[in-house]
Design a protein around this motif. Structure first.
Motif, short mmCIF file in Angstrom:
data_model
loop_
_atom_site.label_atom_id
_atom_site.label_comp_id
_atom_site.label_asym_id
_atom_site.label_seq_id
_atom_site.Cartn_x
_atom_site.Cartn_y
_atom_site.Cartn_z
N THR A 193 18.87 -1.67 -7.74
CA THR A 193 17.99 -1.58 -6.57
C THR A 193 17.04 -0.41 -6.80
OG1 THR A 193 19.71 -2.46 -5.12
CG2 THR A 193 17.87 -1.29 -4.09
N THR A 194 15.75 -0.65 -6.60
CA THR A 194 14.75 0.38 -6.87
C THR A 194 13.74 0.45 -5.72
OG1 THR A 194 13.02 -0.94 -7.92
CG2 THR A 194 14.91 -0.35 -9.27
N ALA A 195 12.89 1.45 -5.78
CA ALA A 195 11.72 1.48 -4.91
C ALA A 195 10.78 0.36 -5.32
CB ALA A 195 11.02 2.83 -5.01
N ILE A 196 9.93 -0.09 -4.40
CA ILE A 196 9.02 -1.21 -4.69
C ILE A 196 8.01 -0.80 -5.76
CG2 ILE A 196 7.19 -2.66 -3.76
CD1 ILE A 196 8.64 -2.71 -1.12
N ARG A 197 7.92 -1.66 -6.76
CA ARG A 197 6.96 -1.47 -7.85
C ARG A 197 6.70 -2.85 -8.45
NH1 ARG A 197 7.83 2.44 -13.14
NH2 ARG A 197 5.85 1.98 -14.19
N MET A 198 5.48 -3.33 -8.34
CA MET A 198 5.19 -4.68 -8.82
C MET A 198 5.37 -4.76 -10.33
SD MET A 198 4.67 -7.66 -7.90
CE MET A 198 4.24 -9.22 -8.63
N VAL A 207 0.86 -1.18 0.00
CA VAL A 207 0.00 0.00 0.00
C VAL A 207 0.89 1.23 0.00
CG1 VAL A 207 -1.82 1.27 1.17
CG2 VAL A 207 -1.81 -1.24 1.24
N LEU A 208 0.71 2.10 -0.99
CA LEU A 208 1.47 3.34 -1.09
C LEU A 208 0.51 4.47 -1.45
CD1 LEU A 208 4.25 4.76 -1.09
CD2 LEU A 208 4.38 4.27 -3.55
N ASN A 209 0.49 5.48 -0.58
CA ASN A 209 -0.39 6.64 -0.80
C ASN A 209 -1.84 6.21 -0.99
OD1 ASN A 209 1.87 8.38 -0.69
ND2 ASN A 209 2.24 8.11 -2.89
N GLY A 210 -2.25 5.20 -0.23
CA GLY A 210 -3.62 4.74 -0.28
C GLY A 210 -3.95 3.81 -1.43
N VAL A 211 -2.96 3.53 -2.28
CA VAL A 211 -3.17 2.64 -3.43
C VAL A 211 -2.66 1.25 -3.09
CG1 VAL A 211 -2.66 2.20 -5.86
CG2 VAL A 211 -2.98 4.55 -5.05
N GLU A 212 -3.55 0.26 -3.21
CA GLU A 212 -3.21 -1.11 -2.84
C GLU A 212 -2.81 -1.91 -4.08
OE1 GLU A 212 -5.46 -3.47 0.46
OE2 GLU A 212 -6.36 -4.04 -1.47
N ILE A 234 11.62 -8.53 -3.54
CA ILE A 234 10.96 -7.42 -2.86
C ILE A 234 11.19 -7.56 -1.36
CG2 ILE A 234 8.76 -6.27 -2.42
CD1 ILE A 234 7.76 -7.49 -5.06
N ASN A 235 11.74 -6.55 -0.73
CA ASN A 235 11.96 -6.56 0.72
C ASN A 235 10.71 -6.02 1.42
OD1 ASN A 235 14.73 -7.41 0.56
ND2 ASN A 235 15.20 -5.36 -0.21
N LEU A 236 10.13 -6.85 2.29
CA LEU A 236 8.87 -6.51 2.95
C LEU A 236 9.14 -5.74 4.23
CD1 LEU A 236 7.02 -9.92 2.45
CD2 LEU A 236 6.86 -7.86 1.04
N GLU A 237 9.27 -4.44 4.10
CA GLU A 237 9.50 -3.58 5.25
C GLU A 237 9.08 -2.17 4.88
OE1 GLU A 237 14.23 -2.80 4.25
OE2 GLU A 237 13.67 -4.29 5.75
N THR A 238 8.88 -1.33 5.88
CA THR A 238 8.52 0.06 5.63
C THR A 238 9.64 0.73 4.83
OG1 THR A 238 7.30 0.12 7.71
CG2 THR A 238 7.88 2.24 6.69
#
Length: 318
Positions: free
Chosen positions: A268-273, A43-48, A299-303
């Protein structure tokens, strides 16, 4: 209720199961984890966004005071057909529609799929011995008509598509060095062993009725900075093929997948499916300005988590 402490998801198009995950949870000492499957969201900026659907294996747990820490390992839904086998030898007569048979198998097992139709048929009688998994049988049939091996989308649905050469695929994602949120770190590996590069590919069938069916593809374009006056042949037998055009396409596919000619890049990037199978990436970053195939990403599952992508590009043009 439990709390996710971390973990990771890995999609790897070069493995049979294609995807795995590891999740760390914290529970009270009197709580029990009762999960057989899990769907992970970002979830990023309210988008799931769905990151993946996994079957959970037996978790391991440890205790510290009143806190129970559980590590769960999950596998893609392909595990269900990789661990399941027919009760008897599996026989398929020549002239069978390969894709229709794949769909019949998956329907009989009760699994959802998204696979394009094909009119191509097997050219010889096929039989798989007892103990052969349904996944192996299905992938053998997909190869007959030059489809991708079976994989799962993020929802766990089984997918296969006609194979498309890397240079003919649409771009899925573009990463640009001017976007600071896109690429955080890059490592490039150049590996080109000119003497190990095959530039002629021969594929042939040795069983009736395709005894004399063969195809030859010779790559005359060469790699950058090389001459193409020499010939290095890769000749292999295939057990079954629908027709000459498919066999010739397999020659070109194997040339495109020749592992000795890859230029490899890790970013290495920001998370993006991404699409879960061999996504096509346009990279505009320092010296890596080109189109690449992503063979795996984690994908690293962390804040504020990140993801690592392994990219490759065949340096021998087709």
């Amino acid at each position: 209720s439990g709390y996710i402490e971390g973990g990771s998801i890995e999609y790897n198009s070069l493995t049979s199961l294609k995807a795995t995950c590891t999740i760390n949870l914290s529970l009270g000492t009197n709580e029990k984890l009762n999960l057989s499957a899990i769907r992970i969201y970002h979830v990023l900026n309210g988008v799931e966004q769905v990151l993946g659907t996994f079957l959970i294996s037996t978790p391991s747990s440890s205790f510290e005071g009143e806190v129970q820490t559980i590590e769960c390992v999950g596998y893609s839904t392909l595990w269900r057909i990789s661990s399941n086998t027919p009760d008897i030898p599996y026989y398929l007569p020549k002239g069978s529609n390969a894709i229709a048979e794949v769909k019949r198998i998956l329907t009989s097992l009760g699994y959802a799929f998204n696979i394009a139709d094909s009119i191509k048929t097997t050219s010889t009688n096929r039989e798989w011995k007892i103990g052969t998994s349904y996944l192996e049988i299905i992938n053998d049939l997909l190869d007959v008509v030059n489809y991708t091996s079976l994989y799962c989308d993020a929802m766990g649905t089984y997918v296969s598509k006609p194979y498309v050469l890397p240079q003919d695929r649409e771009i899925d994602v573009e990463y640009d060095e001017r976007d600071v949120d896109n690429i955080l770190e890059q490592k490039q590996i150049n590996g080109l062993d000119l003497f190990s590069i095959s530039n002629k590919f021969i594929r042939y069938c040795s069983s009736e009725p395709t005894l004399n069916l063969y195809a030859v593809y010779e790559n005359t374009s060469g790699a950058s900075g090389t001459d193409n006056t020499w010939v290095n042949t890769d000749c292999q037998e295939v057990s079954d093929c629908a027709d000459y055009d498919t066999l010739y396409a397999i020659c070109k596919r194997d040339c495109a997948n020749s592992i000795s000619t890859y230029n490899k890049v890790q970013i290495t990037t920001a998370i993006r499916m991404l699409p879960t199978y061999m996504p096509t990436i346009r990279l505009n970053h320092y010296q890596a300005n080109n189109i690449f195939t992503c063979t795996s990403f984690t994908i690293n599952l962390e804040t504020d988590g990140s993801m690592e992508l392994n990219l490759r590009r065949n340096e021998v043009l087709l």
